[in-house]
Design a protein around this motif. Structure first.
Motif, PDB file in Angstrom:
ATOM      1  N   LEU A   1       0.812  -1.220   0.000  1.00 34.85           N
ATOM      2  CA  LEU A   1       0.000   0.000   0.000  1.00 34.85           C
ATOM      3  C   LEU A   1       0.847   1.273   0.000  1.00 34.85           C
ATOM      4  O   LEU A   1       0.311   2.374  -0.074  1.00 34.85           O
ATOM      5  CB  LEU A   1      -0.940   0.017   1.206  1.00 34.85           C
ATOM      6  CG  LEU A   1      -2.032  -1.054   1.209  1.00 34.85           C
ATOM      7  CD1 LEU A   1      -2.871  -0.954   2.474  1.00 34.85           C
ATOM      8  CD2 LEU A   1      -2.904  -0.949  -0.028  1.00 34.85           C
TER       9      LEU A   1
ATOM     10  N   MET B   1       3.283   7.994  -0.344  1.00 35.24           N
ATOM     11  CA  MET B   1       1.833   7.990  -0.208  1.00 35.24           C
ATOM     12  C   MET B   1       1.410   6.592   0.220  1.00 35.24           C
ATOM     13  O   MET B   1       1.922   5.602  -0.302  1.00 35.24           O
ATOM     14  CB  MET B   1       1.171   8.360  -1.536  1.00 35.24           C
ATOM     15  CG  MET B   1      -0.296   8.653  -1.396  1.00 35.24           C
ATOM     16  SD  MET B   1      -0.961   9.508  -2.848  1.00 35.24           S
ATOM     17  CE  MET B   1      -1.565   8.131  -3.784  1.00 35.24           C
TER      18      MET B   1
ATOM     19  N   HIS C   1      -1.765   4.277   0.219  1.00 36.21           N
ATOM     20  CA  HIS C   1      -3.091   4.150  -0.386  1.00 36.21           C
ATOM     21  C   HIS C   1      -4.120   3.708   0.649  1.00 36.21           C
ATOM     22  O   HIS C   1      -3.790   3.044   1.625  1.00 36.21           O
ATOM     23  CB  HIS C   1      -3.053   3.156  -1.549  1.00 36.21           C
ATOM     24  CG  HIS C   1      -2.162   3.600  -2.659  1.00 36.21           C
ATOM     25  ND1 HIS C   1      -2.445   4.680  -3.466  1.00 36.21           N
ATOM     26  CD2 HIS C   1      -0.965   3.115  -3.093  1.00 36.21           C
ATOM     27  CE1 HIS C   1      -1.479   4.840  -4.349  1.00 36.21           C
ATOM     28  NE2 HIS C   1      -0.567   3.911  -4.139  1.00 36.21           N
ATOM     29  N   ASN C   2      -5.359   4.041   0.389  1.00 37.36           N
ATOM     30  CA  ASN C   2      -6.465   3.708   1.284  1.00 37.36           C
ATOM     31  C   ASN C   2      -7.450   2.770   0.590  1.00 37.36           C
ATOM     32  O   ASN C   2      -8.646   2.856   0.800  1.00 37.36           O
ATOM     33  CB  ASN C   2      -7.161   5.007   1.722  1.00 37.36           C
ATOM     34  CG  ASN C   2      -7.863   4.867   3.042  1.00 37.36           C
ATOM     35  OD1 ASN C   2      -7.696   3.891   3.756  1.00 37.36           O
ATOM     36  ND2 ASN C   2      -8.662   5.857   3.384  1.00 37.36           N
TER      37      ASN C   2
ATOM     38  N   LEU D   1      -7.993   6.829  -5.536  1.00 32.03           N
ATOM     39  CA  LEU D   1      -6.570   7.160  -5.525  1.00 32.03           C
ATOM     40  C   LEU D   1      -6.299   8.542  -4.930  1.00 32.03           C
ATOM     41  O   LEU D   1      -5.304   8.745  -4.239  1.00 32.03           O
ATOM     42  CB  LEU D   1      -6.038   7.089  -6.962  1.00 32.03           C
ATOM     43  CG  LEU D   1      -4.551   6.966  -7.176  1.00 32.03           C
ATOM     44  CD1 LEU D   1      -3.967   5.766  -6.441  1.00 32.03           C
ATOM     45  CD2 LEU D   1      -4.254   6.851  -8.663  1.00 32.03           C
TER      46      LEU D   1
ATOM     47  N   PRO E   1      -5.817   9.210  -0.256  1.00 32.84           N
ATOM     48  CA  PRO E   1      -4.939   8.251   0.415  1.00 32.84           C
ATOM     49  C   PRO E   1      -5.090   8.289   1.938  1.00 32.84           C
ATOM     50  O   PRO E   1      -5.616   9.258   2.501  1.00 32.84           O
ATOM     51  CB  PRO E   1      -3.540   8.712   0.002  1.00 32.84           C
ATOM     52  CG  PRO E   1      -3.689  10.176  -0.220  1.00 32.84           C
ATOM     53  CD  PRO E   1      -5.080  10.349  -0.788  1.00 32.84           C
ATOM     54  N   TRP E   2      -4.598   7.247   2.586  1.00 35.28           N
ATOM     55  CA  TRP E   2      -4.580   7.206   4.049  1.00 35.28           C
ATOM     56  C   TRP E   2      -3.557   8.211   4.582  1.00 35.28           C
ATOM     57  O   TRP E   2      -3.820   8.910   5.552  1.00 35.28           O
ATOM     58  CB  TRP E   2      -4.238   5.784   4.521  1.00 35.28           C
ATOM     59  CG  TRP E   2      -4.345   5.596   5.998  1.00 35.28           C
ATOM     60  CD1 TRP E   2      -5.500   5.438   6.714  1.00 35.28           C
ATOM     61  CD2 TRP E   2      -3.273   5.549   6.939  1.00 35.28           C
ATOM     62  NE1 TRP E   2      -5.202   5.304   8.050  1.00 35.28           N
ATOM     63  CE2 TRP E   2      -3.843   5.353   8.214  1.00 35.28           C
ATOM     64  CE3 TRP E   2      -1.882   5.640   6.831  1.00 35.28           C
ATOM     65  CZ2 TRP E   2      -3.083   5.260   9.368  1.00 35.28           C
ATOM     66  CZ3 TRP E   2      -1.119   5.541   7.986  1.00 35.28           C
ATOM     67  CH2 TRP E   2      -1.706   5.351   9.241  1.00 35.28           C
TER      68      TRP E   2
ATOM     69  N   LEU F   1      -4.901  15.991  -3.665  1.00 39.10           N
ATOM     70  CA  LEU F   1      -5.115  14.861  -2.760  1.00 39.10           C
ATOM     71  C   LEU F   1      -5.861  15.280  -1.495  1.00 39.10           C
ATOM     72  O   LEU F   1      -5.698  16.406  -1.021  1.00 39.10           O
ATOM     73  CB  LEU F   1      -3.769  14.259  -2.341  1.00 39.10           C
ATOM     74  CG  LEU F   1      -2.865  13.739  -3.449  1.00 39.10           C
ATOM     75  CD1 LEU F   1      -1.489  13.403  -2.898  1.00 39.10           C
ATOM     76  CD2 LEU F   1      -3.495  12.519  -4.107  1.00 39.10           C
TER      77      LEU F   1
ATOM     78  N   PRO G   1      -5.756  13.395   1.876  1.00 36.54           N
ATOM     79  CA  PRO G   1      -5.363  12.286   2.738  1.00 36.54           C
ATOM     80  C   PRO G   1      -6.017  12.365   4.121  1.00 36.54           C
ATOM     81  O   PRO G   1      -6.408  13.451   4.563  1.00 36.54           O
ATOM     82  CB  PRO G   1      -3.841  12.480   2.863  1.00 36.54           C
ATOM     83  CG  PRO G   1      -3.665  13.960   2.746  1.00 36.54           C
ATOM     84  CD  PRO G   1      -4.723  14.422   1.780  1.00 36.54           C
TER      85      PRO G   1
END
Length: 155
Positions: free
Chosen positions: A58, A79, A81-82, A89, A92-93, A120, A122
């Protein structure tokens, strides 16, 4: 060269010896130039894997934002990913920006981050400026980031 053992808290320590002029990046699966910024980036990757318990698959290193917005050539240092939460996309987490000691100031780093945050959204942000680290969490109600002491364990 050794990084501050308290860099990431939780008693976690990393020591990098400058024997070669490259470092192995476990995410990109290749040797990369051992620049001061890359030492910070690789220490951060180890922290994410070993302390935060982020699954390796991830994590993206040098993630191209053109994957989300074709009008930009920028790259995000790290980054997470979540995808587990079904997030797209662009959500993200975690977003991480890394800089070598003495290379930037916090306000300049914040400016760069704000550019990424136009693309983004996040859940968390981590800024690693040399051996100093700051963490932030997105407040869902206010849509603003607030400073936190550390990242939660991934899951």
């Amino acid at each position: 060269m050794s990084l501050n053992p308290d860099l990431f808290g939780s008693g976690f320590s990393i020591f990098c010896l400058m024997i070669h002029d490259t470092l192995f990046d476990p995410i990109r699966k290749k040797e990369v130039p051992a620049t001061p910024e890359e030492h910070v980036r690789q220490a951060t990757v180890r922290y994410l894997l070993d302390v935060v318990k982020v699954p390796e698959h991830l994590i993206a290193v040098e993630f191209p934002l053109s994957s989300i917005d074709a009008k930009t050539a920028d790259r995000v240092d790290i980054m997470v990913h979540n995808f587990r939460a079904g997030a797209p996309l662009a959500k993200p987490w975690l977003l991480v920006e890394c800089k070598a000691p003495g290379e930037y100031t916090w306000p300049v780093l914040q400016q760069q981050l704000n550019k990424y945050l136009q693309i983004l959204t996040p859940n968390y942000v981590m800024l690693a400026l040399g051996d100093a680290v700051r963490y932030f969490e997105l407040d869902a109600a206010t849509k603003r980031f607030r400073k936190i002491e550390s990242l939660p364990v991934f899951g």
